[in-house]
Motif scaffolding. Structure first.
Motif, PDB file in Angstrom:
ATOM      1  N   UNK A 142       0.832  -1.203   0.000  1.00 14.92           N
ATOM      2  CA  UNK A 142       0.000   0.000   0.000  1.00 14.92           C
ATOM      3  C   UNK A 142       0.869   1.257   0.000  1.00 14.92           C
ATOM      4  N   UNK A 143       1.917   1.244   0.794  1.00 20.50           N
ATOM      5  CA  UNK A 143       2.800   2.410   0.873  1.00 20.50           C
ATOM      6  C   UNK A 143       3.481   2.665  -0.470  1.00 20.50           C
ATOM      7  N   UNK A 144       3.932   1.611  -1.128  1.00 20.57           N
ATOM      8  CA  UNK A 144       4.586   1.780  -2.425  1.00 20.57           C
ATOM      9  C   UNK A 144       3.610   2.278  -3.480  1.00 20.57           C
ATOM     10  N   UNK A 145       2.390   1.741  -3.467  1.00 17.11           N
ATOM     11  CA  UNK A 145       1.370   2.207  -4.408  1.00 17.11           C
ATOM     12  C   UNK A 145       1.003   3.661  -4.121  1.00 17.11           C
ATOM     13  N   UNK A 146       0.893   3.991  -2.841  1.00 17.80           N
ATOM     14  CA  UNK A 146       0.596   5.372  -2.471  1.00 17.80           C
ATOM     15  C   UNK A 146       1.686   6.316  -2.928  1.00 17.80           C
ATOM     16  N   UNK A 147       2.941   5.903  -2.745  1.00 19.43           N
ATOM     17  CA  UNK A 147       4.064   6.733  -3.180  1.00 19.43           C
ATOM     18  C   UNK A 147       4.063   6.897  -4.698  1.00 19.43           C
ATOM     19  N   UNK A 148       3.753   5.826  -5.401  1.00 17.94           N
ATOM     20  CA  UNK A 148       3.700   5.884  -6.871  1.00 17.94           C
ATOM     21  C   UNK A 148       2.605   6.856  -7.322  1.00 17.94           C
ATOM     22  N   UNK A 149       1.435   6.768  -6.709  1.00 20.59           N
ATOM     23  CA  UNK A 149       0.344   7.677  -7.067  1.00 20.59           C
ATOM     24  C   UNK A 149       0.699   9.120  -6.723  1.00 20.59           C
ATOM     25  N   UNK A 150       1.338   9.320  -5.575  1.00 21.03           N
ATOM     26  CA  UNK A 150       1.736  10.673  -5.190  1.00 21.03           C
ATOM     27  C   UNK A 150       2.730  11.241  -6.190  1.00 21.03           C
TER      28      UNK A 150
END
Length: 106
Positions: free
Chosen positions: A2-10
């Motif tokens: 989730x953190x990696x996906x969130x960082x990618x979206x950010x």
């Protein structure tokens, strides 16, 4: 994950904001029709939606119990961008040399 996906979206949201700040003024000057103006506004909506998804993913990451583990390799197999796959796996990012003014065509 989730953190990696969130960082990618950010990061994508930041890129969308950069595109908006660079392209929107030029497109608005060139366009006299409403359809083009709506497309320019879509850049803003795109950035806002990516930021919203990043926020949700980061919040979900905080709520997931540490004991939970998942194997994401099956999902990553369908992702065709190798650098994205590496980032989502948590592998170190490749750093490209700063080539100011270079244009990469693919």
């Amino acid at each position: 994950m989730f953190a990696r996906l969130g960082a990618e979206c950010a990061e994508l949201g930041g890129l969308a904001e950069q595109l908006q700040s660079v392209l929107a003024p030029a497109l608005l000057r060139l366009a006299d029709d409403g359809e083009c103006h709506r497309n320019v506004q879509s850049l803003d909506l795109f950035a806002q939606r990516l930021a919203g998804v990043a926020t949700i993913l980061n919040t979900l990451q905080e709520q997931v119990p540490p004991a939970w583990h998942t194997d994401v390799e099956a999902a990553l197999r369908d992702v065709t961008l190798s650098e994205l796959v590496k980032r989502l796996r948590g592998e170190p990012a490749m750093t490209a040399p700063d080539d100011a003014g270079a244009l990469e065509l693919f």
